[in-house]
Enzyme design. Sequence first.
Site, PDB file in Angstrom:
ATOM      1  N   CYS A 108       0.872  -1.170   0.000  1.00  0.00           N
ATOM      2  CA  CYS A 108       0.000   0.000   0.000  1.00  0.00           C
ATOM      3  C   CYS A 108       0.908   1.219   0.000  1.00  0.00           C
ATOM      4  O   CYS A 108       1.991   1.216   0.595  1.00  0.00           O
ATOM      5  CB  CYS A 108      -0.926  -0.006   1.206  1.00  0.00           C
ATOM      6  N   GLY A 109       0.498   2.284  -0.684  1.00  0.00           N
ATOM      7  CA  GLY A 109       1.377   3.433  -0.900  1.00  0.00           C
ATOM      8  C   GLY A 109       1.945   4.017   0.374  1.00  0.00           C
ATOM      9  O   GLY A 109       3.138   4.318   0.464  1.00  0.00           O
ATOM     10  N   HIS A 110       1.084   4.215   1.397  1.00  0.00           N
ATOM     11  CA  HIS A 110       1.548   4.817   2.643  1.00  0.00           C
ATOM     12  C   HIS A 110       2.469   3.871   3.409  1.00  0.00           C
ATOM     13  O   HIS A 110       3.387   4.315   4.092  1.00  0.00           O
ATOM     14  CB  HIS A 110       0.355   5.205   3.515  1.00  0.00           C
ATOM     15  N   CYS A 111       2.216   2.559   3.304  1.00  0.00           N
ATOM     16  CA  CYS A 111       3.089   1.581   3.953  1.00  0.00           C
ATOM     17  C   CYS A 111       4.480   1.631   3.322  1.00  0.00           C
ATOM     18  O   CYS A 111       5.494   1.583   4.013  1.00  0.00           O
ATOM     19  CB  CYS A 111       2.519   0.169   3.817  1.00  0.00           C
TER      20      CYS A 111
END
Length: 545
Positions: A108-111
């Site tokens: 996931c992008g934020h991860c």
Amino acid sequence: MQFKAIVSLLFAASVFAHEGHDHDHEDDAATAPSDVVTLTDKTFSKWVKGEALSLVEFYAREYFPSPLLRTATSSPRPTLSNERVPSNARMDLDRARNGMQGLADTWCGHCKALAPEYEIAATELKADNIKIAKVDCTVEKDTCSEVGVSGYPTLKVFRNGVAADYKGERKAPSIVSTMKKQALPALSVVAGSEIEDFKGKDKVVVVGYFADATSKKFKAFEAVANQLRDDYVFGYTTDKVEGVKTPAVTLFKKFDEGENKFAGKFAEDELSAFIKTNSVPLIDEIGPENYQKYVQAGVPLGFLFVESDEQRAQFTEELTPVAKSAKGKVAFVFIDATKFGSHAKNLNLKEGQWPAFAINVPEKGLKFPFKGKKITAKALQPFVDEFASGEMKPDLKSEDIPASNDAPVKVVVGKNFNDIVLDTKKDVFLEVYAPWCGHCKKLAPIWDELAELLAKKDSEYVTIAKMDGTENDFPADVNVQVQGFPTLKLWKAKTNEIVDYDGGDRTLEPLLAWLKKNGSNGSKISASASSASPDDEDEEEHDEL
């Protein structure tokens, strides 16, 4: 327009535009030594209970379309704090999984953005014996379910197995600072001779000077330290310190003037306001990591959209006197126009015309765009002064009033809001929608049907209306909170009391039943869901199939 979830609206539109897919880097990271502990369903509980203090990230690896397929599938709309994929995006992704090739296995992008920061923080915190760990929720599902993870990444602070939300920023320096603060007591006792060393423990350190630790003034300081312990380092001394008359409080900081001395009454609200106001730089960069901190400070934000470091340097030098004169009334912040330029429209500025400046009062949703030709200290000083005096009227974004508004659903815009919605003779049931919102599109024919049904015999008692929440603001004196789209609110006849829709399904029968129950004129409504056109019902069922 007022949004509790303003953080998501501020930056979400551009998050994915700046995410890469460097798989070689991911492979390298996977094989490189790591100071982050990997936990599983089997090891999680025992590990967190055995650590006096630890930080755990709950993350997810998810399938997203490769660049070649992004034109064929919908991109998820992430929020700043937690990434969630709306139902329409999930459907498109499912189709891609089942019927297309070339999907890339990415985080996931934020991860993914957090991963390198997390590694740096883990290494730095080793010296303080503070461990940080991670759990992959796509594999360790039982643990993530028990913890109550609802979005990715989620960060939790654990004390011997007891969880609390992590409230710091998601950059390595903030993670280190936050966890070091967690390791300290809320309020440390400091010897007078140790204050010089103590004030360097963090970017902002608050020190109280008291004759003893029993007075009411000390208790007020102690209470504030407990309230704000996640954000600042607090200490106090009862030793005599040369040049200090007790009681006193000094905020030490590693920027601007270096320190601020408290000069107000020793009351919790005044102490708290003093700390929050002076703990942010006169002019700072704002982004997803620190936006909420600014909002919590309760000071209006002066957004300065810039495109380059050269502009930052220029405006820092030129506008610092303006920012200093407005301290406590407006917090000046740079916002990167190349990444977050779309936020300009939220502030009633024109996107792409940089540099640009606007003042925003987040908790009230008020906007004050600067409309001068050039941003200079000379031009901005009177603008800021007028705002600070309370004499400036907020800007009202509004579409034009419709030339004709005779349809059963009345169209509300900023300019005609009071005329339609605040009509005390009628109950006014308003939908606030967004053109891109899938749920709003699904509701549209039902909303039309409700309006048509009530227009036959009950138009003197109730008005069904709609407003595009992306193009229109509520008037400044209308206290409304919109958390998402669609939002349904009822303005009751006679009193204009506002009632949020809580009737469950947004289908015709529950909508009408709720309106009858909650409207001031509800008992006068004669329409019933059973009187809806059979042809309309058949058509709706056909559309759903």
